[in-house]
Design an enzyme around this catalytic site. Sequence first.
Site, short mmCIF file in Angstrom:
data_model
loop_
_atom_site.label_atom_id
_atom_site.label_comp_id
_atom_site.label_asym_id
_atom_site.label_seq_id
_atom_site.Cartn_x
_atom_site.Cartn_y
_atom_site.Cartn_z
N GLY A 47 -37.97 -31.02 -4.22
CA GLY A 47 -39.03 -30.91 -3.21
C GLY A 47 -39.42 -29.48 -2.89
O GLY A 47 -38.71 -28.53 -3.24
N ASN A 48 -40.56 -29.33 -2.28
CA ASN A 48 -41.00 -28.01 -1.80
C ASN A 48 -42.05 -28.16 -0.72
O ASN A 48 -42.75 -29.17 -0.65
CB ASN A 48 -41.49 -27.11 -2.95
CG ASN A 48 -41.96 -27.89 -4.15
OD1 ASN A 48 -43.04 -28.45 -4.13
ND2 ASN A 48 -41.11 -27.98 -5.17
N THR A 63 -36.99 -21.93 -5.34
CA THR A 63 -36.48 -22.89 -6.32
C THR A 63 -34.94 -22.93 -6.26
O THR A 63 -34.31 -22.01 -5.72
CB THR A 63 -36.95 -22.49 -7.74
OG1 THR A 63 -36.63 -23.55 -8.63
CG2 THR A 63 -36.30 -21.22 -8.25
N SER A 93 -41.67 -23.46 -9.74
CA SER A 93 -42.84 -23.64 -10.62
C SER A 93 -43.81 -24.66 -10.01
O SER A 93 -44.99 -24.68 -10.32
CB SER A 93 -42.40 -24.08 -12.01
OG SER A 93 -41.68 -25.30 -11.92
N GLU A 94 -43.27 -25.52 -9.13
CA GLU A 94 -44.13 -26.55 -8.53
C GLU A 94 -45.10 -25.98 -7.49
O GLU A 94 -45.97 -26.69 -6.99
CB GLU A 94 -43.27 -27.65 -7.90
CG GLU A 94 -42.67 -28.56 -8.95
CD GLU A 94 -42.00 -29.79 -8.38
OE1 GLU A 94 -41.28 -29.66 -7.38
OE2 GLU A 94 -42.19 -30.88 -8.94
N HIS A 113 -44.16 -31.60 -0.79
CA HIS A 113 -43.90 -32.37 -2.01
C HIS A 113 -42.47 -32.87 -1.96
O HIS A 113 -41.55 -32.10 -1.66
CB HIS A 113 -44.13 -31.50 -3.25
CG HIS A 113 -43.54 -32.11 -4.48
ND1 HIS A 113 -43.92 -33.36 -4.92
CD2 HIS A 113 -42.59 -31.68 -5.34
CE1 HIS A 113 -43.23 -33.66 -6.01
NE2 HIS A 113 -42.41 -32.65 -6.28
N HIS A 115 -39.67 -36.55 -3.19
CA HIS A 115 -39.44 -37.70 -4.05
C HIS A 115 -38.87 -38.85 -3.22
O HIS A 115 -37.77 -39.33 -3.50
CB HIS A 115 -38.47 -37.35 -5.18
CG HIS A 115 -38.83 -36.12 -5.96
ND1 HIS A 115 -37.90 -35.33 -6.61
CD2 HIS A 115 -40.03 -35.51 -6.19
CE1 HIS A 115 -38.50 -34.32 -7.21
NE2 HIS A 115 -39.80 -34.39 -6.96
N HIS A 176 -42.69 -39.40 -10.82
CA HIS A 176 -42.26 -38.12 -10.25
C HIS A 176 -42.03 -38.22 -8.73
O HIS A 176 -40.90 -38.16 -8.28
CB HIS A 176 -43.32 -37.06 -10.62
CG HIS A 176 -43.02 -35.70 -10.11
ND1 HIS A 176 -43.80 -34.60 -10.42
CD2 HIS A 176 -42.05 -35.23 -9.28
CE1 HIS A 176 -43.30 -33.53 -9.83
NE2 HIS A 176 -42.25 -33.88 -9.14
#
Length: 277
Positions: A47-48, A63, A93-94, A113, A115, A176
């Site tokens: 997540g981010n 990260t 990278s997300e 973001h 999951h 995802h």
Amino acid sequence: MPARGGVQVTPDSVLAGNHKNEKQHRREICTVGRWMYQREYIVACEGNVSVRLSDGRILTTPTCMNKGTLEPDDLVVVDLDGRHLEGTRRMSSEVLMHLLFYRLRPDVSAVCHAHPSTATGFAVAGRALDQALLPEVVIGLGKIPLVRYATPGTPELSQALEPYVENYDALLLANHGAVTCGPDLLTAFYRMETIEHTAKITLAAENAGSPKLFSSREVAKLMAARVRYGVVAPPGNGAELPVTSDGDENVTDEITLRRAELDALIEDAVRKDRARR
Ligand SMILES: [Zn+2]
């Protein structure tokens, strides 16, 4: 605890609005990371979360760290092109996905973001949350589409997302997870909660029997009610309505709008038209 505008600020508060200093944004991103971890929307280093600072730079989670235990100094500052500007940690990278929202949506100041397991289960099964089942979801989000799979953290994922960004505030990412945006961090987080809650209710309804979808007439009434609830729809003109029981057969039926609702719809159309020019 210090009071802010009549609201008690605790270490676990995230205030509405985006007019905050960087220190406060840093603290609130850590809080939202903790909330996402506690609610099991993320595990391990997943997540981010990011916010747009008042100077246009983007403050985001690093990260390879658990987002449930972040400290304000762990966060990273990047520019809109993804260049690392500040912070000793590496950016995810997300963050590319977040930057797409910030570039295409001047109205967006926060992106989450995660999951969340039930919603991600739908995304893994190739299912959008696009049925007209719950009034709050229809009013607040319309529908939650499924974006086709692309490798996380690559420009391909941004390409797949791009057609949706201007039209929706909450999206499932195939195989995802989910991504949400908002005018502030609290709203973006609430939208993530709504995605997971909707997925759980949909699944419960399917286990209990056959979910009863709203008719297109009911959906039209809910869309008109957005004005009353102060819902600002995404700026694009391409949002599809959720799937209804009658497949839009009655979409040409008469509906009754209050004067204020009609005015607001016209105002919204004019605003979108201006934004396009
Ligand atoms: Zn992810």
